[in-house]
Write a protein that holds these residues in place. Structure first.
Motif, PDB file in Angstrom:
ATOM      1  N   THR A 106       0.832  -1.205   0.000  1.00  0.00           N
ATOM      2  CA  THR A 106       0.000   0.000   0.000  1.00  0.00           C
ATOM      3  C   THR A 106       0.864   1.250   0.000  1.00  0.00           C
ATOM      4  O   THR A 106       0.522   2.249  -0.649  1.00  0.00           O
ATOM      5  CB  THR A 106      -0.932   0.027   1.221  1.00  0.00           C
ATOM      6  N   GLU A 107       1.989   1.213   0.714  1.00  0.00           N
ATOM      7  CA  GLU A 107       2.895   2.364   0.727  1.00  0.00           C
ATOM      8  C   GLU A 107       3.476   2.597  -0.669  1.00  0.00           C
ATOM      9  O   GLU A 107       3.588   3.734  -1.127  1.00  0.00           O
ATOM     10  CB  GLU A 107       4.019   2.139   1.740  1.00  0.00           C
ATOM     11  N   GLU A 110       0.837   4.214  -2.836  1.00  0.00           N
ATOM     12  CA  GLU A 110       0.625   5.617  -2.446  1.00  0.00           C
ATOM     13  C   GLU A 110       1.767   6.505  -2.934  1.00  0.00           C
ATOM     14  O   GLU A 110       1.536   7.609  -3.441  1.00  0.00           O
ATOM     15  CB  GLU A 110       0.493   5.714  -0.925  1.00  0.00           C
ATOM     16  N   GLN A 113       1.469   7.063  -6.677  1.00  0.00           N
ATOM     17  CA  GLN A 113       0.391   8.001  -6.994  1.00  0.00           C
ATOM     18  C   GLN A 113       0.810   9.443  -6.722  1.00  0.00           C
ATOM     19  O   GLN A 113       0.550  10.344  -7.532  1.00  0.00           O
ATOM     20  CB  GLN A 113      -0.853   7.646  -6.176  1.00  0.00           C
ATOM     21  N   GLN A 114       1.471   9.671  -5.596  1.00  0.00           N
ATOM     22  CA  GLN A 114       1.907  11.026  -5.259  1.00  0.00           C
ATOM     23  C   GLN A 114       2.974  11.526  -6.219  1.00  0.00           C
ATOM     24  O   GLN A 114       2.987  12.703  -6.599  1.00  0.00           O
ATOM     25  CB  GLN A 114       2.421  11.074  -3.817  1.00  0.00           C
TER      26      GLN A 114
END
Length: 297
Positions: A106-107, A110, A113-114
């Motif tokens: 998940t990290e 994320e 995406q950022q």
């Protein structure tokens, strides 16, 4: 060294610990211009003799690179370095971030995406093979992200080991979670099997030798089994890192509504081994925890 050959992108490698140092050295030896940073600068300084340029901040190293490699400790540190220490802001437009450390899937998603919002690209490409693989360039690299970015990264991956594209962002970390589940569980199985044989009066070394080549054979039996027989638990891969990876497996399973009873038990055993003072052993040192429980020296 400031420029790579025309067909070599300029690289930055952040995190020159037990894995990052030999990886950076191999990239230097392969002809890349490599800019490096490490929180403890003394761990990076030895790379200057191979041509690397050491920077006082991660952002300064990042600003000079087309491709950045992260070998940082965990996802929290990655986020801190990327977004709070100015690395993402310092990266060149369109630069490629490759996270080769082990963080939660998940990290990784994320972070990708950022970075995309900032016009930057990302691969999560954790490795297996330990310090020996890093030194010899035989790492297994499991990459998540776009196929185009993976293809571009091949020039960087080639000096480090064998790479496989396993899916979209986060998939590389999923594969690493799977790898560590198998490693941790197999270490426990080999340890218990050898302890059982020792308790029954068999020679552990000869039992290991007898099993090699059969269906029970594995790299864990070959390498870690030998460490157990020799009681050689000098740290190659850390117990606390193995526990971190098992906990990543359990948190990922919870997110996916997946039940992992075997991995759960192995996570518990590593946690108890560390609580009992075994944190400084190699991860094959789970044998010591299990041997103590069975009265085996």
């Amino acid at each position: 060294m400031t420029d790579s050959p025309s067909d070599h992108p300029v690289l930055a490698l952040l995190g020159t610990g037990a894995m990052g140092f030999p990886m950076a050295r191999r990239l230097c030896q392969a002809g890349f211009a490599v800019h490096v940073w490490n929180r403890t600068a003394s761990k990076a300084n030895g790379l200057t003799e191979y041509g690397a340029i050491v920077h006082p901040t991660a952002a300064e190293a990042a600003a000079r690179a087309h491709i950045l490699i992260s070998m940082l400790e965990n996802g929290q540190v990655v986020r801190e370095v990327l977004f709070n220490q100015g690395v993402a802001d310092a990266m060149r437009p369109g630069a490629l971030w490759i996270d080769m450390a082990s963080i939660a899937p998940t990290e990784a998603r994320e972070h990708a995406q950022q970075l995309a919002v900032l016009g930057l690209r990302a691969l999560d490409a954790p490795v297996s093979g330990g310090t020996v693989g890093a030194e010899q360039g035989t790492l297994s690299i499991m990459a998540g992200g776009s196929a185009a970015d993976f293809a571009e990264a091949q020039i960087v991956f080639a000096p480090l080991g064998r790479s496989t594209h396993v899916g979209p962002a986060g998939s590389g970390q999923l594969a690493k979670v799977a790898n560590q589940m198998i490693v941790g569980t197999t270490i426990g199985a080999v340890a218990e099997a050898l302890i059982l044989c020792a308790k029954g009066g068999a020679d552990m070394g000869k039992v290991r030798e007898a099993l090699m080549g059969g269906f029970a054979d594995s790299r864990i039996l070959t390498l870690h089994g030998e460490r157990m027989v020799q009681r050689d638990f000098a740290k190659r891969a850390r117990m606390d890192v193995q526990l971190k990876d098992m906990r990543n497996a359990m948190s990922t399973a919870a997110e996916l509504d997946c039940t992992l009873p075997i991995a759960s038990l192995v996570e518990q055993l590593y946690g108890e081994a560390i609580a009992h003072g075994l944190a400084e052993l190699d991860h094959s040192g789970l044998f010591v925890e299990l041997a103590h429980r069975n009265g085996v020296e």
